[in-house]
Design a protein around this motif. Structure first.
Motif, PDB file in Angstrom:
ATOM      1  N   ASN A 185       5.439 -15.111  19.745  1.00  0.00           N
ATOM      2  CA  ASN A 185       5.513 -14.141  20.841  1.00  0.00           C
ATOM      3  C   ASN A 185       6.959 -13.663  20.971  1.00  0.00           C
ATOM      4  O   ASN A 185       7.898 -14.453  20.880  1.00  0.00           O
ATOM      5  N   VAL A 186       7.137 -12.366  21.153  1.00  0.00           N
ATOM      6  CA  VAL A 186       8.466 -11.767  21.052  1.00  0.00           C
ATOM      7  C   VAL A 186       9.065 -11.470  22.428  1.00  0.00           C
ATOM      8  O   VAL A 186       8.410 -11.593  23.455  1.00  0.00           O
ATOM      9  N   THR A 187      10.333 -11.047  22.416  1.00  0.00           N
ATOM     10  CA  THR A 187      10.989 -10.599  23.644  1.00  0.00           C
ATOM     11  C   THR A 187      10.375  -9.275  24.088  1.00  0.00           C
ATOM     12  O   THR A 187       9.865  -8.511  23.263  1.00  0.00           O
ATOM     13  N   PRO A 188      10.417  -8.961  25.375  1.00  0.00           N
ATOM     14  CA  PRO A 188       9.695  -7.786  25.873  1.00  0.00           C
ATOM     15  C   PRO A 188      10.279  -6.443  25.473  1.00  0.00           C
ATOM     16  O   PRO A 188       9.573  -5.440  25.454  1.00  0.00           O
ATOM     17  N   ASP A 204       5.384  -7.272  16.257  1.00  0.00           N
ATOM     18  CA  ASP A 204       5.426  -6.267  17.326  1.00  0.00           C
ATOM     19  C   ASP A 204       4.130  -5.492  17.482  1.00  0.00           C
ATOM     20  O   ASP A 204       4.036  -4.612  18.342  1.00  0.00           O
ATOM     21  N   LEU A 205       3.139  -5.777  16.662  1.00  0.00           N
ATOM     22  CA  LEU A 205       1.901  -5.005  16.698  1.00  0.00           C
ATOM     23  C   LEU A 205       0.773  -5.795  17.359  1.00  0.00           C
ATOM     24  O   LEU A 205       0.690  -7.014  17.228  1.00  0.00           O
ATOM     25  N   SER A 206      -0.094  -5.085  18.042  1.00  0.00           N
ATOM     26  CA  SER A 206      -1.249  -5.704  18.683  1.00  0.00           C
ATOM     27  C   SER A 206      -2.416  -5.762  17.707  1.00  0.00           C
ATOM     28  O   SER A 206      -2.406  -5.140  16.645  1.00  0.00           O
ATOM     29  N   ARG A 207      -3.451  -6.483  18.093  1.00  0.00           N
ATOM     30  CA  ARG A 207      -4.661  -6.539  17.261  1.00  0.00           C
ATOM     31  C   ARG A 207      -5.240  -5.142  17.074  1.00  0.00           C
ATOM     32  O   ARG A 207      -5.643  -4.775  15.963  1.00  0.00           O
ATOM     33  N   SER A 208      -5.302  -4.369  18.136  1.00  0.00           N
ATOM     34  CA  SER A 208      -5.891  -3.030  18.040  1.00  0.00           C
ATOM     35  C   SER A 208      -5.099  -2.136  17.088  1.00  0.00           C
ATOM     36  O   SER A 208      -5.678  -1.300  16.383  1.00  0.00           O
ATOM     37  N   GLN A 209      -3.778  -2.311  17.043  1.00  0.00           N
ATOM     38  CA  GLN A 209      -2.972  -1.525  16.112  1.00  0.00           C
ATOM     39  C   GLN A 209      -3.256  -1.920  14.665  1.00  0.00           C
ATOM     40  O   GLN A 209      -3.351  -1.055  13.794  1.00  0.00           O
ATOM     41  N   TYR A 210      -3.396  -3.221  14.420  1.00  0.00           N
ATOM     42  CA  TYR A 210      -3.745  -3.655  13.069  1.00  0.00           C
ATOM     43  C   TYR A 210      -5.128  -3.141  12.676  1.00  0.00           C
ATOM     44  O   TYR A 210      -5.360  -2.765  11.529  1.00  0.00           O
ATOM     45  N   GLU A 211      -6.050  -3.147  13.621  1.00  0.00           N
ATOM     46  CA  GLU A 211      -7.390  -2.642  13.328  1.00  0.00           C
ATOM     47  C   GLU A 211      -7.351  -1.145  13.029  1.00  0.00           C
ATOM     48  O   GLU A 211      -8.110  -0.647  12.193  1.00  0.00           O
ATOM     49  N   LEU A 212      -6.473  -0.431  13.726  1.00  0.00           N
ATOM     50  CA  LEU A 212      -6.359   1.015  13.538  1.00  0.00           C
ATOM     51  C   LEU A 212      -5.695   1.355  12.214  1.00  0.00           C
ATOM     52  O   LEU A 212      -6.131   2.255  11.487  1.00  0.00           O
ATOM     53  N   TYR A 213      -4.621   0.605  11.875  1.00  0.00           N
ATOM     54  CA  TYR A 213      -3.870   0.872  10.652  1.00  0.00           C
ATOM     55  C   TYR A 213      -4.386  -0.013   9.526  1.00  0.00           C
ATOM     56  O   TYR A 213      -3.667  -0.851   8.982  1.00  0.00           O
ATOM     57  N   ARG A 214      -5.639   0.156   9.153  1.00  0.00           N
ATOM     58  CA  ARG A 214      -6.279  -0.711   8.167  1.00  0.00           C
ATOM     59  C   ARG A 214      -5.559  -0.725   6.815  1.00  0.00           C
ATOM     60  O   ARG A 214      -5.413  -1.791   6.212  1.00  0.00           O
TER      61      ARG A 214
END
Length: 202
Positions: free
Chosen positions: A63-66, A26-36
């Motif tokens: 890829n998940v459901t919306p 459920d997380l985006s790349r930017s979220q993973y980058e933010l939550y190091r």
């Protein structure tokens, strides 16, 4: 997760081939980058498990459901989002760490939801607006290198109601959804394993 990998490793040894374990993300790349700290902890453990403890297990993100169970929009709807997450972690932790599973039903659900949002908003009046869910050809043109498994299933209505999710394709002729999916799959030499959900009650 470790118990699932343990079972997958046993199956890999029994049948003599690699086994994929598929995760919803459920997380985006930017979220993973933010939550190091979170991403470092998760991926160091994942890297250790799949490299040293369960070497015949490969992890895919799907890829998940919306909409989540909490009726909130989710990240990871578009397969390109999943590819970006894979790129981030593979570059940081190792080339074989993550690949993708492409779920056609989830893709169609996401596209239908965003079409409704687009139709009912002022976005249609903005010429520079980019629709966030790609078409079948884009999926395989841009993501075939990362897609290792395709869940090939249909949806009816919005896909969120009982017996409308993970349904079979009833038509396969030219112009049908199944035809368009497989045309894009073949023309881009995807080569991913294809799976079918034979039963899904939720």
């Amino acid at each position: 997760f470790a118990h699932t990998c343990n079972l997958a490793q046993k199956l890999a040894e029994l049948y003599g081939h690699k086994v994929y374990v598929i995760l919803h993300n459920d997380l985006s790349r930017s979220q993973y980058e933010l939550y190091r700290p979170l991403s470092n902890n998760i991926m160091l453990r994942l890297s250790h498990l799949t490299t040293f403890v369960y070497p015949d297990v490969y992890v895919l993100i799907e890829n998940v459901t919306p909409i989540s169970n909490y009726t909130q929009l989710r990240n990871g709807l578009d397969i390109r989002d999943c590819v970006e997450v894979c790129k981030f972690f593979n570059e940081k932790y190792g080339a074989r760490l993550l690949s993708c599973c492409f779920d056609t039903c989830h893709h169609m659900m996401s596209k239908k939801l965003f079409e409704k949002i687009y139709k009912d908003s002022e976005l249609a009046e903005q010429p520079d607006y980019i629709f966030p869910i790609c078409d079948w050809q884009q999926v395989f043109e841009e993501c075939s290198d990362y897609i290792k498994v395709m869940h090939l299933n249909n949806m009816t209505y919005d896909g969120e109601t009982l017996k409308s999710h993970g349904t079979p394709f009833c038509e396969c002729g030219e112009g049908s959804k199944l035809y368009e999916i497989m045309k894009a799959y073949v023309s881009n030499n995807c080569g991913a394993f294809i799976t079918l959900e034979v039963r899904e009650d939720d």
